[in-house]
Structure formats: structure tokens, C-alpha cells
Design an enzyme around this catalytic site. Structure first.
Site, PDB file in Angstrom:
ATOM      1  N   HIS A  62       0.840  -1.183   0.000  1.00  0.00           N
ATOM      2  CA  HIS A  62       0.000   0.000   0.000  1.00  0.00           C
ATOM      3  C   HIS A  62       0.889   1.252   0.000  1.00  0.00           C
ATOM      4  O   HIS A  62       2.113   1.166   0.099  1.00  0.00           O
ATOM      5  CB  HIS A  62      -0.923   0.001   1.214  1.00  0.00           C
ATOM      6  N   GLU A  64       1.481   3.687   2.139  1.00  0.00           N
ATOM      7  CA  GLU A  64       2.317   3.979   3.298  1.00  0.00           C
ATOM      8  C   GLU A  64       3.581   3.130   3.299  1.00  0.00           C
ATOM      9  O   GLU A  64       4.685   3.624   3.588  1.00  0.00           O
ATOM     10  CB  GLU A  64       1.521   3.741   4.589  1.00  0.00           C
ATOM     11  N   CYS A  90      -5.093   1.758   6.754  1.00  0.00           N
ATOM     12  CA  CYS A  90      -5.898   0.587   7.114  1.00  0.00           C
ATOM     13  C   CYS A  90      -5.418  -0.020   8.427  1.00  0.00           C
ATOM     14  O   CYS A  90      -4.243   0.058   8.783  1.00  0.00           O
ATOM     15  CB  CYS A  90      -5.869  -0.441   5.989  1.00  0.00           C
ATOM     16  N   TRP A 188     -17.383   7.170 -36.856  1.00  0.00           N
ATOM     17  CA  TRP A 188     -17.166   7.705 -35.514  1.00  0.00           C
ATOM     18  C   TRP A 188     -17.876   9.036 -35.428  1.00  0.00           C
ATOM     19  O   TRP A 188     -17.683   9.911 -36.299  1.00  0.00           O
ATOM     20  CB  TRP A 188     -15.673   7.882 -35.213  1.00  0.00           C
TER      21      TRP A 188
END
Length: 392
Positions: A62, A64, A90, A188
Site C-alpha cells: 500500500h 504507506e 488501514c 465515428w
């Protein structure tokens, strides 16, 4: 990961450091799903950068932990430092250990976050755990950065709070609201710049949704190819009678395909499964695919954002059932006249029944115009207090 030179100027304050963390978080788009997109910047008392990082692929580090690793690689001690994180660290064991424990073990003195984690397994417990360890843990607001961090993870918030993905409906149309000629031809209407921008929004999504009508008319690939991405979204088809041809281009690699049906012919199903498709049967009382059940199922599968690129019939059904969270509309400066509309629903008895929208932004994309809007009040109806303030 975006680089900052070792001799860069120190961050002046929390706001400037958090801006950098949010820049890093954007680098996790198309990489971290189903995990949220998070950035982390660690600075010393003078604001000097010690380490930075963003969330990696699911099962990997993660933000951190990446920032702590970066600090170690630079030869910096983080004892007494401040960590700026765009989402509450977390506090639970998932695919990886809790980020709170990593910050505590590293000896940081202070943690600043701009969003509380909507995951019930965290939801304020991360900050509480840091405080219990003697760390000064703070939750914004820092100007508009809290809203920006939430918007970056709007799909994760949706899945955690509602159990379903955030549905973004993408439409390319002429100025008179036509998405295709009467025979279904649509390539398009918009120019290349708009198509590339649309692929950037596909990259955000865990899944791209279309209907069998689009599959039969356009034979789309539904992958992300006009912008770089580490992940390909799941390709999802609403196909009540299982009419998807085994030769359809969306069945080709890369990525996976999920077809929702209301009735399953064994021979057709076998041919599609032979091409790698998964088939799920979710009928409603009318013999069509139950769209609300589809969203719940995709939520269980970990889909945060669902990018819908469909025809007027499926678009109309999604709008009529109140399942659209955002409209992403590319308008081309051309008039088509007779043709297919954006969404087929109604007729309404009076204009008071119209779907009222709130504008998010309008941006010129090459020769075309991109408009983004949300149904009025829809976000507040499920985001609730977590979107009104950042207190914990």
C-alpha cells in the site's frame, strides 16, 4: 512513480504535501483495483521529503509501505516524521498487513489524512489505532483536497457503502443528441481526442458494460488500448437470450468477459465458455436481466467503478431504474438528423418527471465537448455524512 529530485524545495505546509500525495494517488488508477487509490508523502519537521509512494497492485504494498520503503532507499530515517496520506491508513489484515502497524513500527510522530476509510473494517479504527500508539493522527479537511481524494475513490466508496459499483454512463453524440444513424452505425461521431479521453475513463473502471445490441451492431473490443494501463477492465455484456456470437471481438484477449443472461441455452453457453467467457444467469420477473442484481453481483466481485458504453435501449433501462450515478457525454459539433437517441425511456407525463442533473464540469476535448453530470441528490443519498465532513 512520479519522481521528486532529492534536492527539491521542502513542502511549505500540510496542504502542499497533501497535494503531492494526491498526485501520487492518481498514479494508482488502472493499477490498484479493487483497492483504493492512495498516495503517501513522508516529510521531516522542516518539510523535507523523506519518502513517497502510492498503492500498488492488489496483494502488493500500500501507499504507506511504499513511502517507507522509498525513505529507506534514500537513506532517510523517519522517526519523528509526518506522513500525509490521502485515505485513512488501514487497520485490518487483508491481502497485506495493516498500514497502521507499519507506521507505528517506523516511529512516525504524526499522520495526516484527508478521508476516513469507508471500509467497515477500518472506518475510523485506523486513526484510533495510531492515537492509541501515541501518534498524533489527524483527519482533514485541507481545502478541497478531501473532496478530490474522495472523488478519486468514488467507486471504492460506493462499493463499501452500497455494495455496488459507481455507474458512469459514457455517451458520444452529435449536437442534436444522436448516438448513431437509424441503422445503428456510430463510428465515428466524435474525433480521436475524445475517444482517447473516453479510454482514460475506461482505465478508471473495474468493468466496462455494454448490451447485446451494441455487440451485434458494432462488434466492439471494449478494452483499454488508447492509453496505457496495467489492468484491463472486466468486459460485461447484458445479453438476455445469449445472442453474443462466439466470434465477437470482445471475447479476444486481453482481459476477461462476463455475460449476464436471463435464459441460458446450453449449446450457446458451451461455445461462449470455450472462448473463455463466464456466464451468469440473473433473470427478473419480465424475463430480462435484472440490472440491480447485476450491480450487486459486480460489487461482490470487487468492481468499484462500472463504465457503461451501451445503446439507447440499455441506457434507457439503466436510467429508468435509477442506476446511473454519472453521465459522461461527448458532444460532437455536427448535426445528424434522424438517428438513435442517447437513451430510450418514458414517455413522461410531464416535465416534472424528467431526470434532473447537476453539472460537474464541461471541457473541450479536441474538436468535441465533454460534459459530466450527476442526477441531483443521488450522491448525497448514499454517501451520507461521510461526504459532508472529514471528522473522525
Amino acid at each position: 512513480m512520479p519522481a521528486i529530485a532529492p534536492d527539491s524545495e521542502p513542502f511549505a505546509d500540510d496542504l502542499s504535501a497533501m497535494r503531492r500525495a494526491l498526485e501520487l494517488a492518481h498514479s494508482a488508477i488502472g493499477l490498484s483495483d479493487p483497492n483504493p487509490r492512495v498516495g503517501c508523502v513522508i516529510v521531516d519537521a522542516s518539510g523535507r521529503l523523506l519518502g513517497q509512494g502510492h498503492t500498488q497492485a492488489a496483494g502488493q504494498a500500500h501507499a504507506e509501505v511504499m513511502a517507507l520503503r522509498d525513505a529507506a532507499a534514500r537513506g532517510h530515517e523517519v522517526t519523528g516524521a509526518t506522513a500525509h496520506v490521502t485515505l485513512e491508513p488501514c487497520s485490518h489484515h487483508g491481502r497485506t498487513p495493516p498500514c497502521c502497524d507499519a507506521l507505528i513500527a517506523a516511529g512516525v510522530k504524526r499522520v495526516v489524512a484527508v478521508c476516513v476509510d469507508p471500509n467497515p473494517a477500518v472506518a475510523g479504527q485506523g486513526l484510533a489505532r495510531l492515537r492509541a500508539a501515541g501518534i498524533q493522527a489527524e483527519l482533514g479537511p485541507l481545502g478541497e483536497l478531501g473532496d478530490q481524494a474522495r472523488e478519486l475513490n468514488i467507486g471504492f466508496f460506493s462499493r463499501m457503502l452500497r455494495g455496488q459499483p459507481y455507474v458512469r454512463m459514457k455517451v458520444a453524440a452529435s449536437l442534436d443528441g444522436r448516438t448513431a444513424l437509424p441503422d445503428g452505425r456510430s463510428q465515428w461521431i466524435t474525433a480521436e481526442a475524445a475517444r482517447r479521453d473516453g479510454h482514460a475513463f475506461r482505465k478508471r473502471a473495474g468493468a466496462v458494460l455494454t448490451g447485446i445490441g451494441t455487440v451485434l451492431d458494432d462488434d466492439p473490443r471494449l478494452d483499454v488500448r488508447l492509453v496505457e494501463t496495467a489492468l484491463q477492465p472486466l468486459r460485461v455484456v447484458i445479453d438476455s437470450r445469449l445472442q453474443t456470437p462466439a466470434t465477437a471481438r470482445l471475447l479476444q484477449p486481453p482481459g476477461q468477459v462476463l455475460i449476464y443472461a436471463a435464459e441460458v441455452d446450453k449449446v450457446k453457453a458451451a461455445a461462449l465458455r470455450a472462448q473463455g467467457a463466464e456466464i451468469a444467469c440473473l433473470p427478473n420477473a419480465a424475463g430480462k436481466v435484472d440490472l440491480a442484481a447485476v450491480l450487486a453481483d459486480l460489487g461482490r466481485r470487487g468492481i468499484n467503478e462500472l463504465h457503461a458504453e451501451a445503446g439507447h435501449k440499455l441506457n434507457g433501462s439503466l436510467i429508468r431504474e435509477g442506476l446511473v450515478d454519472e453521465l459522461l457525454l461527448y458532444l460532437a459539433p455536427k448535426l445528424v438528423g434522424l438517428g438513435r437517441e442517447i437513451a430510450s425511456f418514458g414517455p413522461l407525463e410531464n416535465l416534472d418527471q424528467a431526470v434532473q442533473l447537476d453539472w460537474l464540469d464541461s471541457t473541450a476535448v479536441g474538436a468535441d465537448l465533454r460534459l459530466r453530470a450527476r442526477p441531483s441528490g443521488r450522491l448525497a443519498s448514499w454517501l451520507g455524512p461521510i461526504g459532508q465532513d472529514h471528522k473522525a
